[in-house]
Each structure stands twice: as structure tokens, then as C-alpha cells.
Design a protein around this motif. Structure first.
Motif, PDB file in Angstrom:
ATOM      1  N   GLY A   6     -11.082  34.324  32.739  1.00  0.00           N
ATOM      2  CA  GLY A   6     -11.573  34.854  33.995  1.00  0.00           C
ATOM      3  C   GLY A   6     -10.551  34.887  35.106  1.00  0.00           C
ATOM      4  N   ASN A   7      -9.379  34.266  34.905  1.00  0.00           N
ATOM      5  CA  ASN A   7      -8.338  34.269  35.932  1.00  0.00           C
ATOM      6  C   ASN A   7      -7.065  34.892  35.382  1.00  0.00           C
ATOM      7  N   SER A   8      -6.259  35.401  36.273  1.00  0.00           N
ATOM      8  CA  SER A   8      -4.912  35.838  35.923  1.00  0.00           C
ATOM      9  C   SER A   8      -3.949  34.810  36.491  1.00  0.00           C
ATOM     10  N   TYR A   9      -3.038  34.337  35.682  1.00  0.00           N
ATOM     11  CA  TYR A   9      -2.118  33.291  36.101  1.00  0.00           C
ATOM     12  C   TYR A   9      -0.692  33.836  36.194  1.00  0.00           C
ATOM     13  N   GLY A  10       0.033  33.310  37.149  1.00  0.00           N
ATOM     14  CA  GLY A  10       1.437  33.685  37.266  1.00  0.00           C
ATOM     15  C   GLY A  10       2.298  32.872  36.327  1.00  0.00           C
ATOM     16  N   MET A  11       2.293  31.545  36.508  1.00  0.00           N
ATOM     17  CA  MET A  11       3.093  30.658  35.671  1.00  0.00           C
ATOM     18  C   MET A  11       2.171  29.703  34.917  1.00  0.00           C
ATOM     19  N   TRP A  12       2.726  29.165  33.822  1.00  0.00           N
ATOM     20  CA  TRP A  12       1.968  28.216  33.007  1.00  0.00           C
ATOM     21  C   TRP A  12       2.877  27.062  32.631  1.00  0.00           C
ATOM     22  N   ILE A  13       2.469  25.857  32.992  1.00  0.00           N
ATOM     23  CA  ILE A  13       3.185  24.646  32.588  1.00  0.00           C
ATOM     24  C   ILE A  13       2.269  23.823  31.684  1.00  0.00           C
ATOM     25  N   ALA A  14       2.785  23.398  30.554  1.00  0.00           N
ATOM     26  CA  ALA A  14       1.982  22.653  29.570  1.00  0.00           C
ATOM     27  C   ALA A  14       2.760  21.436  29.097  1.00  0.00           C
ATOM     28  N   THR A  15       2.083  20.306  29.038  1.00  0.00           N
ATOM     29  CA  THR A  15       2.679  19.100  28.478  1.00  0.00           C
ATOM     30  C   THR A  15       2.042  18.807  27.128  1.00  0.00           C
ATOM     31  N   GLU A  16       2.824  18.322  26.185  1.00  0.00           N
ATOM     32  CA  GLU A  16       2.370  18.089  24.812  1.00  0.00           C
ATOM     33  C   GLU A  16       1.777  19.368  24.226  1.00  0.00           C
ATOM     34  N   ILE A  17       2.546  20.433  24.283  1.00  0.00           N
ATOM     35  CA  ILE A  17       2.048  21.743  23.849  1.00  0.00           C
ATOM     36  C   ILE A  17       1.681  21.743  22.371  1.00  0.00           C
ATOM     37  N   ASN A  18       2.304  20.887  21.568  1.00  0.00           N
ATOM     38  CA  ASN A  18       1.993  20.843  20.144  1.00  0.00           C
ATOM     39  C   ASN A  18       0.593  20.305  19.862  1.00  0.00           C
ATOM     40  N   LEU A  19      -0.031  19.690  20.866  1.00  0.00           N
ATOM     41  CA  LEU A  19      -1.392  19.196  20.703  1.00  0.00           C
ATOM     42  C   LEU A  19      -2.428  20.193  21.217  1.00  0.00           C
TER      43      LEU A  19
END
Length: 449
Positions: free
Chosen positions: A130-143
Motif C-alpha cells: 500500500g505504500n511506495s518507498y524510496g529507500m529500504w534498509i534491512a538487518t539480518e536480510i537472510n532471515l
């Protein structure tokens, strides 16, 4: 809330500084490595820097859970977003999502909203729709669940300044996060096919200058330096730590002591067998050549090759050419091939290999069905050969098989019997091809003991 005047004691080593600088130039930024290496802080710092000038209003921060995302990205032991933008931000709700609202001198009085969400569950993707995002930061992306990753990318399609910041501790070398994203993006960036660029860096605990040498020594002393845990948690190498079938090999091959043959040619070769496992449907074709020495004393793997079929179709003619090239390399170096054992479930492809051999002047090759004895009997033979130092791999020629040995694991869902996991995370194709080369001699190898 902390006062704006309070300063954050950032302290980055040169390797970390170089990675952060490259973040400004690349769309995809991946920080991988050991525990306490400073990966997350690097990404938070780079993400916060971009927040100051990005034209996009809404951005995404994810962890395995929302609490994990808020702890590691929002707080980060005093180095998180709420500290970087102290006095200019507050926590709240945005469309039922936990969010950090940022507005102040650092953003030129422009509102920036960072939504925090969990990503590990199968339905986690619903929270970020439902949203449009500019940037994406993710921690522990493998999980993160694959659907969450896919949805987050889709939500960035309209971004004016699209950027991705991921961090992770080492995982299974064949995990989808590597094969589908990180390693694939790095390879495409190297050949100029990935627009926006890919910034990857690997960190160890020694790269973190905020930890004293004494504290690092204390942490390292808690591990066996030759264990997989040390290699994964301290050295930051991609290793399988749970349910390994060939644990001795996995722990030893990083040190290259005992399992790798470095001479030009093994002595007393009695026969040379080639094993062929056929792929397709997301699997892979695999060739392995193994020399058996006189009296069945040793099995020395001469070469291995794996042809991935996931993103391309290999027709029978192409497969035949690849097979002939592999066989000729063995013949040119060692003089002959005794037998070629193939997966007997693919009779049409076996017939194609015979045709290719005949057309190439190798009609004398004896191409026949593999015995395909029970998998656990084959595994038992391999582990026994390893334990007695009777299995070696020619260094530099058997990388695919070495990787297969390192990542082979038991199926954790089968509690009644040992079952090799075959879900795409391990290179079962290379293992099968190798086992075809020695399985007919199981009783002879054991008799030598």
C-alpha cells in the motif's frame, strides 16, 4: 528524548569508511560478515545521510521482527536513527505501522517517514503493501521471507532515489539470498548489466576499531579456532553449522590440510571413472572424475564441473559438447577413462552422450548406467574414506564438489532416519555424480580397511 547537542561517538575503520562512501554511488549496498563487525551501524549511518537529501518521503526499515528492526536500526546501541536525528524525530504510527517521523534542520525541514516492519513470516509482506518507498534498509536480510523481499522491491519501483541497504551474518553458501540476490547482483554489476551498481563488503570482528584488542582476544578465546563456529562467527565465512553430513571435511577444507592433493598426478592409478548426474527443472548437470588407486587404497577426485540449469536451458547437443570437453580434459592429462556412470533415470540423455562420444572419436568410452545404491550407503563410504584420509581432491579442479561437501546437511524434519536434505540449498547434483564413480567399489574400499 536525547538533546540535539549531544554528539555520537562514531568511530569507523578505513574499511568501513570506504564502504560507507561507496553507498552514495550505488543502488545496492550489502554488508556481510562476522558478529560484532559493525555492519549494521555502517548501513544506518549511510541510510541516515541519504535521508537528509532524498526527495522521497516514505522509507522502509525491516528486520526479522519489527522489534528487531527498531532495536538494530532505530536504536543500534546509541548509533541508530533516533540518535542521529535526536531532537528532530519522534516515534508514532503511520497507517497502523510503527514509524519514525523525522523533520528538522538535517532534512531542510522536509518530513521523512521511516516505517518499521518484521519480515520473517510468510505473511509479513502484507504489512508493507500500500505504500511506495524510496529507500529500504534491512538487518539480518537472510532471515527475511522471500515474499517480503520481493514485495519490498516492488514497493520501490516508483522511488525517485532508490537505494537498498542490507546486512547479514554468514549463512549457507547456497542460500537463496546469495544465489538469487547478493552474488547474482555482484556478478551482473561486474559485467555492467546491473544498473545503479552494487556495493559489497565483507567484514570481520578485526575490522571493528571500536572493540579493543583485549576484548577481541577474549571473544576469540571462547571458540575452537578450527571449528565451523569460529569460521562463521569470527572470520565471517559462509558455512553450514547445523546438521552437517561431512563436518570433518567442512572444518578442514578451510585450512586445506589433508583433503587437497597438490601434485600433478596421483600415483598408482588403477582406474578413472566419470560420474554424470543430469539436471533440469531448476537442478543442474554435474560431471565428476575420480581416480581409484591400486588396491582401492584411495579415491582421488581429479575434476568436477556443475552446469546450472536454473536460468538457462541446456539442450542435448550442448550437454554432449560440455561432456566431451570434460572427458577430453581428463584424457589429455591422465591418458584414459575407464567408465562413465550416468543417472539411469535419463536414458534419452545417456543415448545423447553416446552419440556425442561417437561423433567426437571417443566411441570407445564405456557409458553405462550408475548403480545408484542407497544414498546412505554412499554417504557412509564417503565419510569412512574421509575419516581415514583416503579421499582427496585435486586442488584447483574440484571447487564445485568441495562446495557440495561443505554444504551437505541432514534433513532436520526427518527425525526417524538420516535423510540428506534436497531442497536446493545444497549441491546434491555434484554429490550424486561423485558417488556414481565409487559406489560400485564400496565393498572393495571397505575390505581394504
Amino acid at each position: 528524548m536525547a538533546r540535539k547537542s549531544k554528539k555520537i561517538a562514531f568511530c569507523f575503520g578505513e574499511k568501513h569508511k570506504a564502504y560507507i562512501r561507496r553507498c552514495a554511488e550505488n543502488t545496492f549496498n550489502f554488508a556481510e560478515g562476522a558478529v560484532r563487525a559493525g555492519k549494521t551501524v555502517d548501513n544506518v549511518f549511510a541510510f541516515a545521510h541519504e535521508l537528509k537529501t532524498t526527495p522521497d518521503k516514505i522509507h522502509l526499515a525491516t528486520g526479522s521482527t519489527m522489534a528487531n528492526a527498531k532495536l538494530n536500526i532505530g536504536d543500534a546501541n546509541g548509533f541508530g536513527l533516533e540518535y542521529i536525528f535526536r531532537g528532530q524525530c519522534h516515534w508514532g504510527k503511520y497507517k497502523d505501522n510503527e514509524a519514525l517521523f523525522i523533520k528538522g534542520p538535517s532534512t531542510s525541514q522536509q518530513l521523512r517517514i521511516v516505517l518499521f516492519s518484521g519480515g520473517a513470516k510468510a505473511d509479513s509482506y502484507k504489512k508493507i503493501r500500500g505504500n511506495s518507498y524510496g529507500m529500504w534498509i534491512a538487518t539480518e536480510i537472510n532471515l527475511h521471507h522471500p515474499d517480503t523481499i520481493c514485495e519490498a522491491f516492488n514497493r520501490q519501483l516508483a522511488a525517485q532515489r532508490r537505494k537498498v541497504f542490507w546486512d547479514l551474518n554468514p549463512d549457507n553458501p547456497n542460500a537463496p539470498i546469495y544465489t538469487e540476490y547478493i552474488d547474482r547482483y555482484r556478478q551482473r554489476a561486474e559485467i555492467g548489466e546491473l544498473l545503479g551498481g552494487c556495493n559489497y563488503e565483507h567484514f570481520t570482528i578485526d575490522d571493528n576499531v571500536t572493540i579493543s584488542d583485549q576484548r577481541k582476544a577474549e571473544i576469540k578465546s571462547q571458540y575452537d579456532p578450527q571449528s565451523i563456529w569460529y569460521m562463521r562467527d569470527i572470520l565471517g565465512r559462509r558455512m553450514v553449522a547445523e546438521g552437517l553430513i561431512y563436518r570433518q571435511f567442512a572444518e578442514s577444507c578451510e585450512r586445506k590440510d589433508g583433503f587437497f592433493f597438490t601434485q600433478d598426478k596421483p600415483k598408482d592409478i588403477m582406474e578413472i571413472n566419470v560420474g554424470v548426474d543430469f539436471g533440469g527443472g531448476g537442478s543442474a548437470h554435474a560431471f565428476v572424475a575420480t581416480a581409484i588407486t591400486r588396491g582401492y587404497q584411495k579415491a582421488v577426485v581429479l575434476s568436477s564441473q556443475r552446469i546450472d540449469c536454473k536460468n538457462r536451458d541446456i539442450d542435448p547437443d550442448q550437454l554432449g559438447k560440455l561432456f566431451i570437453d570434460f572427458c577430453l580434459a581428463i584424457i589429455n592429462q591422465f591418458g584414459y577413462i575407464t567408465n562413465v556412470y550416468c543417472d539411469n533415470a535419463e536414458q534419452t540423455l545417456i543415448a545423447g552422450l553416446r552419440t556425442s562420444a561417437r561423433k567426437s572419436g571417443l566411441s570407445w568410452l564405456r557409458i553405462t548406467d550408475a548403480l545408484k545404491t542407497t544414498i546412505n550407503d554412499r554417504i557412509n563410504l564417503t565419510t569412512r574414506l574421509m575419516a581415514m584420509g583416503r579421499l582427496q581432491l585435486m586442488e584447483g579442479y574440484c571447487d564445485t564438489l568441495a562446495g557440495a561437501f561443505r554444504s551437505a546437511v541432514w534433513n532436520p524434519k526427518n527425525l526417524t532416519e538420516n535423510e540428506r536434505l534436497d531442497d536446493g540449498t545444497s549441491d546434491i547434483d555434484s554429490l550424486d555424480a561423485f558417488e556414481y564413480t565409487v559406489e560400485r567399489s564400496i565393498s572393495r574400499f571397505i575390505r581394504y580397511e
